[in-house]
Design a protein around this motif. Structure first.
Motif, PDB file in Angstrom:
ATOM      1  N   ALA A   1     -31.918 -26.871 -31.778  1.00  0.00           N
ATOM      2  CA  ALA A   1     -31.789 -26.128 -33.031  1.00  0.00           C
ATOM      3  C   ALA A   1     -30.693 -26.657 -33.964  1.00  0.00           C
ATOM      4  O   ALA A   1     -30.878 -26.625 -35.190  1.00  0.00           O
ATOM      5  N   PRO A   2     -29.551 -27.152 -33.446  1.00  0.00           N
ATOM      6  CA  PRO A   2     -28.508 -27.618 -34.364  1.00  0.00           C
ATOM      7  C   PRO A   2     -28.956 -28.712 -35.331  1.00  0.00           C
ATOM      8  O   PRO A   2     -28.386 -28.858 -36.417  1.00  0.00           O
ATOM      9  N   TYR A   3     -29.971 -29.469 -34.962  1.00  0.00           N
ATOM     10  CA  TYR A   3     -30.460 -30.525 -35.860  1.00  0.00           C
ATOM     11  C   TYR A   3     -30.872 -29.938 -37.208  1.00  0.00           C
ATOM     12  O   TYR A   3     -30.681 -30.566 -38.258  1.00  0.00           O
ATOM     13  N   LEU A   4     -31.413 -28.720 -37.186  1.00  0.00           N
ATOM     14  CA  LEU A   4     -31.876 -28.109 -38.429  1.00  0.00           C
ATOM     15  C   LEU A   4     -30.725 -27.577 -39.271  1.00  0.00           C
ATOM     16  O   LEU A   4     -30.862 -27.442 -40.489  1.00  0.00           O
ATOM     17  N   LEU A   5     -29.593 -27.269 -38.639  1.00  0.00           N
ATOM     18  CA  LEU A   5     -28.407 -26.918 -39.416  1.00  0.00           C
ATOM     19  C   LEU A   5     -27.875 -28.137 -40.159  1.00  0.00           C
ATOM     20  O   LEU A   5     -27.409 -28.041 -41.302  1.00  0.00           O
ATOM     21  N   ASP A   6     -27.951 -29.289 -39.502  1.00  0.00           N
ATOM     22  CA  ASP A   6     -27.455 -30.527 -40.111  1.00  0.00           C
ATOM     23  C   ASP A   6     -28.452 -31.139 -41.082  1.00  0.00           C
ATOM     24  O   ASP A   6     -28.078 -31.948 -41.938  1.00  0.00           O
ATOM     25  N   ASN A   7     -29.724 -30.769 -40.939  1.00  0.00           N
ATOM     26  CA  ASN A   7     -30.772 -31.352 -41.784  1.00  0.00           C
ATOM     27  C   ASN A   7     -31.675 -30.235 -42.329  1.00  0.00           C
ATOM     28  O   ASN A   7     -32.870 -30.173 -42.012  1.00  0.00           O
ATOM     29  N   PRO A   8     -31.120 -29.359 -43.152  1.00  0.00           N
ATOM     30  CA  PRO A   8     -31.876 -28.178 -43.611  1.00  0.00           C
ATOM     31  C   PRO A   8     -33.107 -28.523 -44.434  1.00  0.00           C
ATOM     32  O   PRO A   8     -34.018 -27.703 -44.547  1.00  0.00           O
ATOM     33  N   GLY A   9     -33.159 -29.713 -44.987  1.00  0.00           N
ATOM     34  CA  GLY A   9     -34.317 -30.095 -45.766  1.00  0.00           C
ATOM     35  C   GLY A   9     -35.554 -30.363 -44.925  1.00  0.00           C
ATOM     36  O   GLY A   9     -36.675 -30.421 -45.451  1.00  0.00           O
ATOM     37  N   GLU A  10     -35.346 -30.529 -43.602  1.00  0.00           N
ATOM     38  CA  GLU A  10     -36.484 -30.854 -42.730  1.00  0.00           C
ATOM     39  C   GLU A  10     -37.135 -29.618 -42.112  1.00  0.00           C
ATOM     40  O   GLU A  10     -38.290 -29.666 -41.691  1.00  0.00           O
ATOM     41  N   GLY A  11     -36.378 -28.522 -42.008  1.00  0.00           N
ATOM     42  CA  GLY A  11     -36.971 -27.342 -41.405  1.00  0.00           C
ATOM     43  C   GLY A  11     -35.971 -26.232 -41.212  1.00  0.00           C
ATOM     44  O   GLY A  11     -34.785 -26.353 -41.558  1.00  0.00           O
ATOM     45  N   LYS A  12     -36.452 -25.126 -40.620  1.00  0.00           N
ATOM     46  CA  LYS A  12     -35.601 -23.949 -40.440  1.00  0.00           C
ATOM     47  C   LYS A  12     -36.065 -23.162 -39.225  1.00  0.00           C
ATOM     48  O   LYS A  12     -37.258 -23.092 -38.921  1.00  0.00           O
ATOM     49  N   ILE A  13     -35.090 -22.539 -38.545  1.00  0.00           N
ATOM     50  CA  ILE A  13     -35.402 -21.609 -37.467  1.00  0.00           C
ATOM     51  C   ILE A  13     -35.738 -20.258 -38.096  1.00  0.00           C
ATOM     52  O   ILE A  13     -34.913 -19.684 -38.813  1.00  0.00           O
ATOM     53  N   VAL A  14     -36.933 -19.749 -37.834  1.00  0.00           N
ATOM     54  CA  VAL A  14     -37.363 -18.503 -38.486  1.00  0.00           C
ATOM     55  C   VAL A  14     -37.708 -17.407 -37.481  1.00  0.00           C
ATOM     56  O   VAL A  14     -38.117 -16.319 -37.875  1.00  0.00           O
ATOM     57  N   GLY A  15     -37.527 -17.671 -36.194  1.00  0.00           N
ATOM     58  CA  GLY A  15     -37.823 -16.652 -35.189  1.00  0.00           C
ATOM     59  C   GLY A  15     -37.189 -17.009 -33.861  1.00  0.00           C
ATOM     60  O   GLY A  15     -36.888 -18.175 -33.590  1.00  0.00           O
ATOM     61  N   VAL A  16     -36.948 -15.990 -33.026  1.00  0.00           N
ATOM     62  CA  VAL A  16     -36.373 -16.233 -31.702  1.00  0.00           C
ATOM     63  C   VAL A  16     -36.851 -15.155 -30.735  1.00  0.00           C
ATOM     64  O   VAL A  16     -37.047 -13.995 -31.118  1.00  0.00           O
ATOM     65  N   ALA A  17     -37.032 -15.564 -29.486  1.00  0.00           N
ATOM     66  CA  ALA A  17     -37.306 -14.621 -28.399  1.00  0.00           C
ATOM     67  C   ALA A  17     -36.307 -14.909 -27.286  1.00  0.00           C
ATOM     68  O   ALA A  17     -36.220 -16.044 -26.812  1.00  0.00           O
ATOM     69  N   GLU A  18     -35.540 -13.901 -26.896  1.00  0.00           N
ATOM     70  CA  GLU A  18     -34.504 -14.057 -25.869  1.00  0.00           C
ATOM     71  C   GLU A  18     -34.185 -12.690 -25.268  1.00  0.00           C
ATOM     72  O   GLU A  18     -33.803 -11.765 -25.988  1.00  0.00           O
ATOM     73  N   PRO A  19     -34.344 -12.537 -23.938  1.00  0.00           N
ATOM     74  CA  PRO A  19     -34.102 -11.228 -23.325  1.00  0.00           C
ATOM     75  C   PRO A  19     -32.633 -10.817 -23.255  1.00  0.00           C
ATOM     76  O   PRO A  19     -32.337  -9.627 -23.244  1.00  0.00           O
ATOM     77  N   ASP A  20     -31.715 -11.782 -23.235  1.00  0.00           N
ATOM     78  CA  ASP A  20     -30.290 -11.463 -23.160  1.00  0.00           C
ATOM     79  C   ASP A  20     -29.782 -11.077 -24.556  1.00  0.00           C
ATOM     80  O   ASP A  20     -29.810 -11.894 -25.482  1.00  0.00           O
ATOM     81  N   ARG A  21     -29.323  -9.841 -24.695  1.00  0.00           N
ATOM     82  CA  ARG A  21     -28.945  -9.333 -26.014  1.00  0.00           C
ATOM     83  C   ARG A  21     -27.826 -10.136 -26.653  1.00  0.00           C
ATOM     84  O   ARG A  21     -27.888 -10.468 -27.840  1.00  0.00           O
TER      85      ARG A  21
END
Length: 420
Positions: free
Chosen positions: A20-40
């Motif tokens: 996921a950090p790649y998208l923080l460094d390269n916001p023009g290429e994509g974005k994280i728009v959802g997550v599933a994780e049982p640990d709050r």
């Protein structure tokens, strides 16, 4: 450039820090728009870091995949034995997938997933991240040039590092093959994949030997306690004493933080995690059963032979490779990022040191993300792409190696030969 929207299934260390950090460094290429994780706590930390909308935040993979398709691709970074069902469902919904290795802990499920990808047309890439490092790409380039002629023999070592073995394969998630998978699959499917790619041929047969030799109750030093911080009498002389990693200012400390919490933690939180947690257990008193050393001997389609060794008992984690060809030889060390080529005819030696790259696994984590996004967009990508159809071969080799080790027999792995 088309921006690719991605959902992450599993916001642990791999989901949070590897891809996921790649998208923080390269916001023009994509974005994280959802997550599933049982640990709050992990889920909330992930949402904060990647600004995930609250209506696209889920407690489990089945919740995320129960809603209509809302992005282009998913990253599946769940535990090893939790890949099959979300990957099958995601392909049915039309998602492309970046799938953490191993594909599955079952050879049957590996094949079913590859078949599903063929059936649906889903683009599924398995995270054999080492292929995407500048070091291994340079090594592949040199071999492809023919500089050492035909490859005759390879000696390849996976130097696990004593502290990594203790954390991950004695105390940690991958300690027991009955709960996860054999170490040859969990750790070394990377190596099987690299060998297939570098040699560019099919492994026809293999044999394997290895065992759990050291991390057993009978090898516990006198006065050893169940937990390191229970006043262990062997603390000063045991290289696996947990506080030794905390005090060391090198990679030991970083790895200790990595396995304790998703973020660097205070002394108080660190001590709480190791005092009665699994990462503070005595390495001789854990319910571990995976090997701490293993060898695999392989023969490839055109006669190339490979001797592979995995060992826990090394100072640093690295891979060292010697490739012997008809016109020369190559010695490669990924820790030093050094490739040394010797030419038989001229007698010349050439040393190539690849550049340092940012990101985990020597830049492989960011490298695979870059290629995966291009693949999803439909752009041209390199020939190093580890599609699931390619990755199944290396997984089958790992399954075969474990079968050989347990049954003391040579296993035929060539096309149509492997029956697991």
């Amino acid at each position: 450039m088309q921006k690719i929207n991605i959902a992450v299934i599993g916001a642990g260390a791999r989901g949070m820090y590897a891809y996921a950090p790649y998208l923080l460094d390269n916001p023009g290429e994509g974005k994280i728009v959802g997550v599933a994780e049982p640990d709050r706590e992990r889920r909330e930390a992930f949402c904060k870091k990647y600004d995930v909308p609250s209506d696209k935040t889920f407690n489990s993979w089945d919740e995320l995949l129960a809603v209509p398709k809302f992005c282009d691709a998913v990253i599946i970074a769940t535990l090893d034995d939790m890949h099959f069902e979300p990957a099958m469902r995601a392909m049915e919904l039309g998602y492309d997938i970046l799938l953490e290795k191993p594909i599955s802990v079952s050879p049957h499920e590996c094949m079913k997933l590859a078949e599903k990808a063929n059936e649906t047309g889903a683009k599924v890439v398995v995270c054999h991240v080492l292929r995407y490092t500048s070091f291994y790409r340079e090594l592949k380039k040199q071999l492809k040039s023919g500089i050492i002629g035909d490859i005759v023999s390879v000696v390849h070592n996976e130097n696990v590092a004593f502290f990594h073995q203790a954390h991950s394969f004695v105390r940690g998630n991958w300690k027991n093959s009955d709960e996860t998978c054999p170490m040859i699959l969990a750790k070394c499917c990377h190596d099987m994949d690299l060998l297939n790619w570098l040699i560019d041929s099919e492994c026809m047969r293999l044999s394997s030997f290895g065992s759990l030799m050291h991390f057993k109750p009978e090898n516990a030093p006198a006065g050893a306690t169940e937990y390191c911080l229970d006043g262990c009498a062997a603390a000063e002389t045991c290289p696996y004493y947990v506080m030794r990693y905390r005090e060391n200012r090198s990679c030991h400390k970083g790895f200790m933080f990595y396995v304790c919490e998703p973020e660097p933690v205070s002394e108080e939180v660190f001590l709480r995690n190791v005092k009665n947690g699994r990462y503070g257990r005595c390495v001789y008193k854990c319910d571990n059963n995976v090997v701490d050393h293993q060898v695999v001997n392989m023969e490839y389609e055109h006669g190339t032979t490979v001797a592979f060794t995995m060992s826990a008992f090394t100072d640093k984690g690295s891979r060292t490779t010697k490739i012997m060809g008809t016109k020369g030889e190559i010695a490669a060390n990924d820790l030093k990022k050094e490739i040394i080529i010797y030419d038989f005819l001229s007698g010349n030696t050439t040393t190539i040191v690849t550049a340092d790259t940012t990101g985990g696994h020597g830049g492989g984590d960011s490298g695979i993300m870059k290629d995966f996004l291009a693949y999803v967009r439909g752009d041209r990508v390199s020939d190093s792409m580890t599609t699931i159809q390619v990755s199944v071969a290396s997984h089958n080799m790992a399954f075969a190696a474990e079968k050989s080790r347990l049954e003391n027999t040579v296993i035929e792995t060539g096309s149509g030969g492997l029956k697991l």
